[in-house]
Design a protein around this motif. Structure first.
Motif, PDB file in Angstrom:
ATOM      1  N   PHE A 181     -18.814   0.534  33.341  1.00  0.00           N
ATOM      2  CA  PHE A 181     -19.110  -0.790  33.907  1.00  0.00           C
ATOM      3  C   PHE A 181     -19.761  -1.693  32.866  1.00  0.00           C
ATOM      4  O   PHE A 181     -19.525  -2.908  32.842  1.00  0.00           O
ATOM      5  N   LEU A 182     -20.585  -1.128  31.981  1.00  0.00           N
ATOM      6  CA  LEU A 182     -21.258  -1.922  30.962  1.00  0.00           C
ATOM      7  C   LEU A 182     -20.303  -2.421  29.875  1.00  0.00           C
ATOM      8  O   LEU A 182     -20.558  -3.437  29.231  1.00  0.00           O
ATOM      9  N   SER A 183     -19.203  -1.700  29.659  1.00  0.00           N
ATOM     10  CA  SER A 183     -18.318  -1.988  28.534  1.00  0.00           C
ATOM     11  C   SER A 183     -17.335  -3.119  28.817  1.00  0.00           C
ATOM     12  O   SER A 183     -16.532  -3.026  29.751  1.00  0.00           O
ATOM     13  N   PRO A 184     -17.331  -4.174  27.996  1.00  0.00           N
ATOM     14  CA  PRO A 184     -16.343  -5.242  28.195  1.00  0.00           C
ATOM     15  C   PRO A 184     -14.922  -4.802  27.880  1.00  0.00           C
ATOM     16  O   PRO A 184     -13.963  -5.466  28.293  1.00  0.00           O
ATOM     17  N   ARG A 200     -21.930  -6.914  34.530  1.00  0.00           N
ATOM     18  CA  ARG A 200     -21.504  -5.568  34.122  1.00  0.00           C
ATOM     19  C   ARG A 200     -22.643  -4.557  34.243  1.00  0.00           C
ATOM     20  O   ARG A 200     -22.409  -3.360  34.424  1.00  0.00           O
ATOM     21  N   ALA A 201     -23.877  -5.035  34.143  1.00  0.00           N
ATOM     22  CA  ALA A 201     -25.045  -4.147  34.279  1.00  0.00           C
ATOM     23  C   ALA A 201     -25.466  -3.959  35.737  1.00  0.00           C
ATOM     24  O   ALA A 201     -26.361  -3.153  36.027  1.00  0.00           O
ATOM     25  N   ARG A 202     -24.821  -4.676  36.645  1.00  0.00           N
ATOM     26  CA  ARG A 202     -25.253  -4.672  38.046  1.00  0.00           C
ATOM     27  C   ARG A 202     -25.261  -3.267  38.656  1.00  0.00           C
ATOM     28  O   ARG A 202     -26.222  -2.877  39.336  1.00  0.00           O
ATOM     29  N   MET A 203     -24.212  -2.493  38.410  1.00  0.00           N
ATOM     30  CA  MET A 203     -24.158  -1.171  39.041  1.00  0.00           C
ATOM     31  C   MET A 203     -25.262  -0.255  38.514  1.00  0.00           C
ATOM     32  O   MET A 203     -25.897   0.479  39.280  1.00  0.00           O
ATOM     33  N   ASP A 239     -26.365  -6.038  23.388  1.00  0.00           N
ATOM     34  CA  ASP A 239     -26.257  -5.748  24.827  1.00  0.00           C
ATOM     35  C   ASP A 239     -27.304  -4.715  25.230  1.00  0.00           C
ATOM     36  O   ASP A 239     -27.966  -4.844  26.268  1.00  0.00           O
ATOM     37  N   ALA A 240     -27.444  -3.678  24.415  1.00  0.00           N
ATOM     38  CA  ALA A 240     -28.416  -2.621  24.717  1.00  0.00           C
ATOM     39  C   ALA A 240     -29.828  -3.192  24.796  1.00  0.00           C
ATOM     40  O   ALA A 240     -30.610  -2.828  25.685  1.00  0.00           O
ATOM     41  N   ARG A 241     -30.158  -4.083  23.879  1.00  0.00           N
ATOM     42  CA  ARG A 241     -31.502  -4.694  23.866  1.00  0.00           C
ATOM     43  C   ARG A 241     -31.788  -5.413  25.192  1.00  0.00           C
ATOM     44  O   ARG A 241     -32.860  -5.276  25.781  1.00  0.00           O
ATOM     45  N   GLU A 289     -33.991  -1.006  15.126  1.00  0.00           N
ATOM     46  CA  GLU A 289     -33.902  -2.397  15.553  1.00  0.00           C
ATOM     47  C   GLU A 289     -34.326  -2.551  17.008  1.00  0.00           C
ATOM     48  O   GLU A 289     -35.079  -3.459  17.361  1.00  0.00           O
ATOM     49  N   LEU A 290     -33.853  -1.629  17.866  1.00  0.00           N
ATOM     50  CA  LEU A 290     -34.146  -1.743  19.299  1.00  0.00           C
ATOM     51  C   LEU A 290     -35.611  -1.490  19.616  1.00  0.00           C
ATOM     52  O   LEU A 290     -36.169  -2.071  20.543  1.00  0.00           O
ATOM     53  N   VAL A 291     -36.249  -0.598  18.843  1.00  0.00           N
ATOM     54  CA  VAL A 291     -37.636  -0.243  19.146  1.00  0.00           C
ATOM     55  C   VAL A 291     -38.578  -1.425  18.901  1.00  0.00           C
ATOM     56  O   VAL A 291     -39.666  -1.511  19.481  1.00  0.00           O
ATOM     57  N   LYS A 292     -38.165  -2.368  18.051  1.00  0.00           N
ATOM     58  CA  LYS A 292     -39.003  -3.526  17.747  1.00  0.00           C
ATOM     59  C   LYS A 292     -39.278  -4.378  18.989  1.00  0.00           C
ATOM     60  O   LYS A 292     -40.337  -4.993  19.106  1.00  0.00           O
ATOM     61  N   THR A 293     -38.316  -4.423  19.904  1.00  0.00           N
ATOM     62  CA  THR A 293     -38.462  -5.297  21.074  1.00  0.00           C
ATOM     63  C   THR A 293     -38.544  -4.530  22.384  1.00  0.00           C
ATOM     64  O   THR A 293     -38.755  -5.137  23.436  1.00  0.00           O
TER      65      THR A 293
END
Length: 420
Positions: A181-184, A200-203, A239-241, A289-293
């Motif tokens: 569902f997340l993947s375009p 796409r993140a709704r489910m 998207d992950a962020r 990169e993700l851990v920064k935010t």
């Protein structure tokens, strides 16, 4: 700088992990009769519990009896007896650490010879080139099927808590249903579950809300999320962020970062993208990169085998080090690290050019070690990948015959339960 590897970690739910080392989920495909954990699976977790990990995460437990990632998958739904799961939880906690149940729905990643249903956000099948026939052709889910699946996740989570597990991890990575569902690239819907990332993140977000509402506040809820799909135009780090930020608002305790899918098996170090070519900690650069935010503690899994690498991961700001294959070949690796020792075993590398086949062989090699550990034997990681793959296929055929016999009985019992 002193290592944090063996320091406790306090989670938002109030739970405390005894150290920062986790046995990440590996799909054992070792269910006994009735798609239940049996003596071997329970023995495997008792072995790991004695090895010094602060956290054990089970291989994926199926929320829907008609949709399994493999014919020997464990099913925990509203009709499953709880006693085997109680024993499994006890075994996982016998060494003083915590145990979480990973809960999952395969969506379209269901083998074509399996009975049951093959669902996806859209009717796009898994593209593995000449191997595409390995998976069934999915039908696009209806709104009713989406809602029913969200409820199934909540039921499984509530029953996991009743059985004595310390938490659940909702699987939204590796190309399974929530990841689809997340993947375009996979989700081509034009309704409330498709289009924008928010849709796409709704489910996933609805599933987290339902699970959180079904369990107690002190029960841990984690999510496994791809840092990226490693496919051009797919779910990426940006998207992950954003998804991590949304999850933080729903009292998620931990987000585990991984990556890839069957179409781009980055989780085995073999993607169609160059970003996972590092020998260890495949996803560390993205995690940095993700851990920064990230407002949520992150766990990183993928190729970690040495203590120096584990320390490097923690130094980057990641809170938990996840290991899979390393603990399949050295189940007491945390205790070894504590005593200044490293593993003396390495899995034989699979160097085949056919990536889907190489990925299947790698997983077969790992499962061969898990079965040895479950019997009380020592691992033999030098097994040739072709031998492991043939043996795995033989076991899968036997499990498939058993599942085909069991499923109609389960569906009949479920229908009777609904009409009472």
């Amino acid at each position: 700088m002193a290592s944090e590897l063996f320091t406790p970690l306090l989670l938002g739910s109030g739970a405390v992990l005894t150290n920062r080392i986790a046995k990440a989920a590996m799909e054992e495909n070792m269910a006994g009769p009735g798609q239940l954990p049996d003596r071997q699976l329970i023995g495997l977790y008792r072995r790991w519990a004695a090895g010094g990990t602060g956290l054990l995460i089970t291989g994926n437990v199926m929320v829907h009896a008609e949709a399994l990632t493999g014919p020997a998958g464990v099913v925990l739904d509203d009709a499953a007896p709880l006693e085997p799961f109680i024993e499994w939880a006890k075994a996982g906690k016998s060494g003083g650490g915590a145990i979480w149940m990973q809960i999952n729905h395969p969506g379209r990643q269901v083998a074509s010879d399996m009975p049951g249903v093959v669902w996806g956000p859209s009717d796009l099948g898994v593209d593995l080139g000449k191997h595409s026939g390995r998976f069934g052709r999915p039908s696009a889910m209806t709104a009713q099927q989406i809602d029913a699946t969200v409820r199934r996740f909540a039921v499984t989570a509530a029953r996991a808590e009743q059985a004595g597990f310390d938490g659940v991890e909702i699987h939204a990575a590796h190309g399974y249903l929530l990841s689809q569902f997340l993947s375009p690239l996979v989700n081509k819907r034009t309704d409330a579950w498709g289009g924008s990332l928010e849709n796409r993140a709704r489910m996933l977000l609805d599933t987290v809300r339902a699970v959180r509402a079904a369990v107690s506040p002190t029960f841990t809820v984690a999510v496994k999320l791809n840092s990226a799909d490693f496919q051009r135009g797919g779910f990426d780090a940006n998207d992950a962020r954003q998804v991590i930020e949304w999850l933080s608002l729903l009292d998620v305790d931990v987000v585990e970062l991984s990556g890839g899918s069957y179409e781009s098996p980055a989780m085995t170090g073999r993607s169609t993208d160059t970003r996972t070519q590092a020998r260890e900690a495949y996803f560390l650069e993205l995690a940095k990169e993700l851990v920064k935010t990230s407002p949520v503690p992150l766990m990183l899994t993928g190729g970690i085998t040495r203590r120096a690498t584990a320390d490097q991961v923690l130094a980057s700001g990641v809170a938990i080090v996840g290991m899979g294959t390393a603990l399949a070949v050295t189940p007491d690796l945390p205790n070894r690290w504590k005593n200044g020792r490293e593993t003396d075993r390495q899995m034989r590398p699979v160097t085949w050019k056919d990536k889907p086949l190489a990925s299947a062989a790698s997983m077969a090699q790992v499962r061969r070690q898990l079965r040895r550990l479950a019997r009380g034997s020592d691992p033999r990681p030098g097994i040739h990948p072709a031998i492991a793959l043939v043996a795995e296929q033989r076991q899968q055929r036997q499990a498939l015959r058993r599942y085909r016999t069991w499923l109609p009985t389960r569906l009949k019992a479920a229908a009777g339960h609904r009409h009472r």
